[in-house]
Design a protein around this motif. Structure first.
Motif, PDB file in Angstrom:
ATOM      1  N   LEU A 195       0.834  -1.204   0.000  1.00 43.92           N
ATOM      2  CA  LEU A 195       0.000   0.000   0.000  1.00 43.92           C
ATOM      3  C   LEU A 195       0.875   1.263   0.000  1.00 43.92           C
ATOM      4  CD1 LEU A 195      -3.077   0.505  -0.063  1.00 43.92           C
ATOM      5  CD2 LEU A 195      -2.959   0.915   2.410  1.00 43.92           C
ATOM      6  N   ILE A 196       1.987   1.195   0.699  1.00 48.84           N
ATOM      7  CA  ILE A 196       2.920   2.338   0.714  1.00 48.84           C
ATOM      8  C   ILE A 196       3.514   2.547  -0.680  1.00 48.84           C
ATOM      9  CG2 ILE A 196       5.146   3.155   1.606  1.00 48.84           C
ATOM     10  CD1 ILE A 196       4.346   1.685   4.255  1.00 48.84           C
ATOM     11  N   ARG A 197       3.828   1.441  -1.338  1.00 50.89           N
ATOM     12  CA  ARG A 197       4.351   1.561  -2.716  1.00 50.89           C
ATOM     13  C   ARG A 197       3.310   2.182  -3.645  1.00 50.89           C
ATOM     14  NH1 ARG A 197       7.345  -2.982  -1.542  1.00 50.89           N
ATOM     15  NH2 ARG A 197       5.700  -4.424  -2.157  1.00 50.89           N
ATOM     16  N   GLU A 198       2.054   1.817  -3.441  1.00 51.84           N
ATOM     17  CA  GLU A 198       0.968   2.406  -4.245  1.00 51.84           C
ATOM     18  C   GLU A 198       0.878   3.917  -4.001  1.00 51.84           C
ATOM     19  OE1 GLU A 198      -1.302   1.193  -6.427  1.00 51.84           O
ATOM     20  OE2 GLU A 198      -0.894  -0.953  -6.315  1.00 51.84           O
ATOM     21  N   ALA A 199       0.992   4.300  -2.722  1.00 44.45           N
ATOM     22  CA  ALA A 199       0.913   5.730  -2.384  1.00 44.45           C
ATOM     23  C   ALA A 199       2.093   6.481  -2.999  1.00 44.45           C
ATOM     24  CB  ALA A 199       0.889   5.912  -0.872  1.00 44.45           C
ATOM     25  N   GLU A 200       3.240   5.851  -2.980  1.00 42.98           N
ATOM     26  CA  GLU A 200       4.426   6.469  -3.559  1.00 42.98           C
ATOM     27  C   GLU A 200       4.258   6.630  -5.079  1.00 42.98           C
ATOM     28  OE1 GLU A 200       7.822   5.256  -1.615  1.00 42.98           O
ATOM     29  OE2 GLU A 200       9.201   6.207  -3.013  1.00 42.98           O
ATOM     30  N   GLY A 201       3.683   5.612  -5.689  1.00 40.81           N
ATOM     31  CA  GLY A 201       3.406   5.694  -7.137  1.00 40.81           C
ATOM     32  C   GLY A 201       2.416   6.807  -7.428  1.00 40.81           C
ATOM     33  N   ALA A 202       1.421   6.961  -6.562  1.00 42.68           N
ATOM     34  CA  ALA A 202       0.405   7.998  -6.760  1.00 42.68           C
ATOM     35  C   ALA A 202       1.020   9.391  -6.672  1.00 42.68           C
ATOM     36  CB  ALA A 202      -0.704   7.849  -5.722  1.00 42.68           C
ATOM     37  N   ALA A 259      -1.535   9.187  -2.099  1.00 48.17           N
ATOM     38  CA  ALA A 259      -2.302   8.401  -1.129  1.00 48.17           C
ATOM     39  C   ALA A 259      -2.838   7.160  -1.818  1.00 48.17           C
ATOM     40  CB  ALA A 259      -3.451   9.234  -0.556  1.00 48.17           C
ATOM     41  N   ALA A 260      -2.989   6.103  -1.036  1.00 46.55           N
ATOM     42  CA  ALA A 260      -3.600   4.870  -1.544  1.00 46.55           C
ATOM     43  C   ALA A 260      -4.499   4.332  -0.448  1.00 46.55           C
ATOM     44  CB  ALA A 260      -2.527   3.847  -1.915  1.00 46.55           C
ATOM     45  N   ILE A 261      -5.785   4.139  -0.782  1.00 53.89           N
ATOM     46  CA  ILE A 261      -6.740   3.646   0.202  1.00 53.89           C
ATOM     47  C   ILE A 261      -7.152   2.224  -0.164  1.00 53.89           C
ATOM     48  CG2 ILE A 261      -8.815   4.636  -0.933  1.00 53.89           C
ATOM     49  CD1 ILE A 261      -9.761   5.359   1.980  1.00 53.89           C
ATOM     50  N   GLU A 262      -7.190   1.366   0.865  1.00 59.06           N
ATOM     51  CA  GLU A 262      -7.534  -0.044   0.641  1.00 59.06           C
ATOM     52  C   GLU A 262      -8.960  -0.299   1.125  1.00 59.06           C
ATOM     53  OE1 GLU A 262      -4.560  -2.913   2.023  1.00 59.06           O
ATOM     54  OE2 GLU A 262      -6.241  -4.136   2.687  1.00 59.06           O
ATOM     55  N   THR A 263      -9.760  -0.890   0.264  1.00 55.56           N
ATOM     56  CA  THR A 263     -11.146  -1.204   0.622  1.00 55.56           C
ATOM     57  C   THR A 263     -11.169  -2.468   1.477  1.00 55.56           C
ATOM     58  OG1 THR A 263     -11.527  -2.677  -1.241  1.00 55.56           O
ATOM     59  CG2 THR A 263     -11.879  -0.328  -1.642  1.00 55.56           C
ATOM     60  N   GLU A 264     -12.313  -2.701   2.107  1.00 54.35           N
ATOM     61  CA  GLU A 264     -12.450  -3.921   2.913  1.00 54.35           C
ATOM     62  C   GLU A 264     -12.278  -5.161   2.039  1.00 54.35           C
ATOM     63  OE1 GLU A 264     -14.998  -3.264   6.679  1.00 54.35           O
ATOM     64  OE2 GLU A 264     -16.032  -4.759   5.443  1.00 54.35           O
ATOM     65  N   SER A 265     -12.624  -5.040   0.756  1.00 48.71           N
ATOM     66  CA  SER A 265     -12.485  -6.183  -0.159  1.00 48.71           C
ATOM     67  C   SER A 265     -11.070  -6.298  -0.732  1.00 48.71           C
ATOM     68  CB  SER A 265     -13.509  -6.056  -1.286  1.00 48.71           C
ATOM     69  OG  SER A 265     -13.399  -4.784  -1.905  1.00 48.71           O
ATOM     70  N   GLY A 266     -10.163  -5.393  -0.327  1.00 45.34           N
ATOM     71  CA  GLY A 266      -8.765  -5.522  -0.724  1.00 45.34           C
ATOM     72  C   GLY A 266      -8.363  -4.770  -1.979  1.00 45.34           C
ATOM     73  N   VAL A 287      -7.429  -1.357  -4.149  1.00 43.35           N
ATOM     74  CA  VAL A 287      -6.671  -0.148  -3.811  1.00 43.35           C
ATOM     75  C   VAL A 287      -6.984   0.969  -4.803  1.00 43.35           C
ATOM     76  CG1 VAL A 287      -4.336   0.819  -3.644  1.00 43.35           C
ATOM     77  CG2 VAL A 287      -4.822  -1.455  -2.710  1.00 43.35           C
ATOM     78  N   PHE A 288      -7.228   2.155  -4.266  1.00 47.99           N
ATOM     79  CA  PHE A 288      -7.468   3.331  -5.098  1.00 47.99           C
ATOM     80  C   PHE A 288      -6.461   4.409  -4.718  1.00 47.99           C
ATOM     81  CE2 PHE A 288     -11.252   0.867  -5.271  1.00 47.99           C
ATOM     82  CZ  PHE A 288     -11.721   1.047  -6.567  1.00 47.99           C
ATOM     83  N   ARG A 289      -5.973   5.085  -5.758  1.00 54.72           N
ATOM     84  CA  ARG A 289      -4.907   6.063  -5.564  1.00 54.72           C
ATOM     85  C   ARG A 289      -5.410   7.492  -5.686  1.00 54.72           C
ATOM     86  NH1 ARG A 289       0.166   4.767  -9.338  1.00 54.72           N
ATOM     87  NH2 ARG A 289       0.945   2.842  -8.384  1.00 54.72           N
ATOM     88  N   GLY A 290      -4.698   8.395  -5.050  1.00 53.64           N
ATOM     89  CA  GLY A 290      -4.982   9.817  -5.217  1.00 53.64           C
ATOM     90  C   GLY A 290      -3.715  10.623  -5.047  1.00 53.64           C
ATOM     91  N   PHE A 333     -13.622   0.704   4.218  1.00 53.30           N
ATOM     92  CA  PHE A 333     -12.186   0.823   4.023  1.00 53.30           C
ATOM     93  C   PHE A 333     -11.411   0.338   5.238  1.00 53.30           C
ATOM     94  CE2 PHE A 333     -14.498   4.025   1.616  1.00 53.30           C
ATOM     95  CZ  PHE A 333     -14.078   3.710   0.331  1.00 53.30           C
ATOM     96  N   ARG A 334     -10.226  -0.218   4.965  1.00 56.59           N
ATOM     97  CA  ARG A 334      -9.367  -0.735   6.036  1.00 56.59           C
ATOM     98  C   ARG A 334      -8.284   0.261   6.425  1.00 56.59           C
ATOM     99  NH1 ARG A 334      -7.654  -6.106   3.211  1.00 56.59           N
ATOM    100  NH2 ARG A 334      -9.488  -7.406   3.557  1.00 56.59           N
ATOM    101  N   ARG A 335      -7.584   0.764   5.408  1.00 58.04           N
ATOM    102  CA  ARG A 335      -6.453   1.642   5.716  1.00 58.04           C
ATOM    103  C   ARG A 335      -6.101   2.552   4.554  1.00 58.04           C
ATOM    104  NH1 ARG A 335      -3.216  -3.800   6.857  1.00 58.04           N
ATOM    105  NH2 ARG A 335      -3.479  -4.700   4.809  1.00 58.04           N
ATOM    106  N   ILE A 336      -5.364   3.573   4.912  1.00 59.71           N
ATOM    107  CA  ILE A 336      -4.880   4.496   3.879  1.00 59.71           C
ATOM    108  C   ILE A 336      -3.394   4.718   4.131  1.00 59.71           C
ATOM    109  CG2 ILE A 336      -5.449   6.603   5.201  1.00 59.71           C
ATOM    110  CD1 ILE A 336      -6.256   7.874   2.462  1.00 59.71           C
ATOM    111  N   ALA A 337      -2.629   4.745   3.051  1.00 62.12           N
ATOM    112  CA  ALA A 337      -1.207   5.092   3.146  1.00 62.12           C
ATOM    113  C   ALA A 337      -1.014   6.442   2.472  1.00 62.12           C
ATOM    114  CB  ALA A 337      -0.345   4.028   2.477  1.00 62.12           C
ATOM    115  N   ILE A 338      -0.139   7.244   3.061  1.00 64.42           N
ATOM    116  CA  ILE A 338       0.160   8.582   2.552  1.00 64.42           C
ATOM    117  C   ILE A 338       1.660   8.658   2.330  1.00 64.42           C
ATOM    118  CG2 ILE A 338       0.098  11.052   3.127  1.00 64.42           C
ATOM    119  CD1 ILE A 338      -2.194  10.103   5.207  1.00 64.42           C
TER     120      ILE A 338
END
Ligand code: THU
Length: 139
Positions: free
Chosen positions: A4-11, A26-33, A35-38, A68-73
Motif C-alpha cells: 500500500l505504501i508503494r501504491e501511495a508512492e506511485g500515486a 495516497a492509496a486507500i484499501e477497501t475492505e475487499s482488498g 486499492v485506489f490512488r490519489g 475501508f481498512r487503511r490508507i497510506a500517505i
C-alpha cells in the motif's frame, strides 16, 4: 502494508503541486482488498486545492466502495504528516476506525483515524447515525 505504501508512492508521481511544491500521494484499501490512488491537485485559486487523501477516497467511492481498512500517505516531508482536518472528517464519514499510515521516506507513523479525529461531525436522524453503515445520509 508495504504494498500500500508503494501504491501511495506511485500515486505521488501524479501530484500537481506547482504552488507549494509539496507532492503527496495516497492509496486507500477497501475492505475487499482493492486499492485506489490519489494525489494532491492544486489550483491557482489556492483554496480550491484538493488533498491526495480525498482524491483517493472519492475515486474509491465513485467505483462503488464504502468500506475501508487503511490508507497510506506518501510525502517527502521531514517527518510523516497526518491528514489535514478536512480530510479526517471526510475519511471518518466512511471509516472512523481507519488505519492511517504516513510514510516520509525515512520515517513512518501509524495512527487510527479516531485518534486523529475523536469526535466527527455527523447528522443523527430518527435515532440512527446516517454515516458509514449504508453510506446514505438521507432516506
Ligand atoms: N496536502 C495533501 O495532499 N494532504 C494532506 O494531508 C495535507 C496537505 C496537500 C495540499 C497542498 O497541495 C499541499 O499538500 C500543501 O499543503
Amino acid at each position: 502494508m508495504e504494498e500500500l505504501i508503494r501504491e501511495a508512492e506511485g500515486a505521488r508521481a501524479g501530484a500537481y503541486a506547482p504552488y507549494s511544491q509539496f507532492r503527496v500521494g495516497a492509496a486507500i484499501e477497501t475492505e475487499s482488498g482493492e486499492v485506489f490512488r490519489g494525489c494532491n491537485v492544486e489550483n491557482a485559486s489556492f483554496g480550491l486545492t484538493i488533498c491526495a487523501e480525498r482524491v483517493a477516497l472519492a475515486a474509491a467511492v465513485a467505483a462503488g466502495h464504502r468500506r475501508f481498512r487503511r490508507i497510506a500517505i506518501s510525502t517527502r516531508a521531514e517527518v510523516p504528516t497526518p491528514p489535514c482536518g478536512a480530510c479526517r472528517q471526510v475519511l471518518a464519514e466512511f471509516a472512523p476506525e481507519l488505519e492511517v499510515l504516513s510514510d516520509a521516506g525515512e520515517l513512518r507513523q501509524l495512527w487510527r483515524l479516531d485518534e486523529l479525529l475523536p469526535v466527527r461531525f455527523a447528522l443523527k436522524r430518527a435515532g440512527r447515525d446516517g454515516t458509514h453503515d449504508d453510506g446514505r445520509m438521507d432516506g
